[in-house]
Design a protein around this motif. Sequence first.
Motif, PDB file in Angstrom:
ATOM      1  N   GLU A  52       0.810  -1.223   0.000  1.00 64.35           N
ATOM      2  CA  GLU A  52       0.000   0.000   0.000  1.00 64.35           C
ATOM      3  C   GLU A  52       0.840   1.269   0.000  1.00 64.35           C
ATOM      4  OE1 GLU A  52      -2.580  -0.519   3.500  1.00 64.35           O
ATOM      5  OE2 GLU A  52      -4.226  -0.203   2.090  1.00 64.35           O
ATOM      6  N   LEU A  79       0.896   3.509  -3.017  1.00 60.93           N
ATOM      7  CA  LEU A  79      -0.345   4.103  -3.514  1.00 60.93           C
ATOM      8  C   LEU A  79      -0.756   5.285  -2.647  1.00 60.93           C
ATOM      9  CD1 LEU A  79      -2.304   0.786  -4.159  1.00 60.93           C
ATOM     10  CD2 LEU A  79      -1.311   2.283  -5.894  1.00 60.93           C
ATOM     11  N   MET A 119      -2.263  -3.773  -8.395  1.00 59.40           N
ATOM     12  CA  MET A 119      -1.686  -3.005  -7.291  1.00 59.40           C
ATOM     13  C   MET A 119      -0.242  -3.456  -7.059  1.00 59.40           C
ATOM     14  SD  MET A 119      -5.035  -2.978  -4.803  1.00 59.40           S
ATOM     15  CE  MET A 119      -4.572  -1.595  -3.782  1.00 59.40           C
ATOM     16  N   SER A 150       3.750  -6.203  -9.648  1.00 58.13           N
ATOM     17  CA  SER A 150       2.407  -5.851  -9.190  1.00 58.13           C
ATOM     18  C   SER A 150       1.584  -7.132  -9.110  1.00 58.13           C
ATOM     19  CB  SER A 150       1.766  -4.861 -10.168  1.00 58.13           C
ATOM     20  OG  SER A 150       1.754  -5.407 -11.473  1.00 58.13           O
ATOM     21  N   ALA A 188      -4.352   0.447 -10.508  1.00 54.09           N
ATOM     22  CA  ALA A 188      -4.648   1.324  -9.369  1.00 54.09           C
ATOM     23  C   ALA A 188      -3.847   2.621  -9.409  1.00 54.09           C
ATOM     24  CB  ALA A 188      -4.378   0.596  -8.052  1.00 54.09           C
TER      25      ALA A 188
END
Length: 185
Positions: free
Chosen positions: A68, A71, A91, A107, A176
């Motif tokens: 995460e 992002l 992602m 990813s 994403a």
Amino acid sequence: MKNFEQVLKALQTGEVIAYPTEGVFGVGCDPDNPEAIQKLLELKQRPVEKGLILIAASYEQLLPYIDESQLTQEQLDQVHATWPGPYTWIMPASDKVSHWVSGQFDSIAVRVTDHPLVQKMCNAFGKPLTSTSANLTGQPPCMTTEEVEEQLGDRLVAILRGETSGRNKPSEIRDAKTSQILRQG
């Protein structure tokens, strides 16, 4: 319930299973079991480089597989706004993800399903499943339990009986980071 328990046991023992999703039947296995993934890739005649989707009952199940930190909150909000549902997002992969799942990429493709049977299976299994369409390369994806039995039955240990959610195509795939649609849903 007997069928559900049989499929869960197959999953827990490293087998490839088939199950209904939002649009088509999927085949999958334990994303942390390289031998199971090899069986899946052989079944599908799919090169490891392509990678696999992870399908989960909740975002929390996907967290160990996602990085995460790469992002923004805005990007995460955009992803969360589509889940649960038939949207797969590319992602950044965490260090936990093996090349058996991510393929040649850094990813990972992930989806939080809204299909009740798949949610139940992921919750009972305690983590996501790998997911790819239930069909042999070059054949159309299976839409019913009967089609799975006809096309893949002799190659599968267990098929979770049920119906798809009625969509007539696979999930949409988006990046994403860029929001680019990679496969129309």
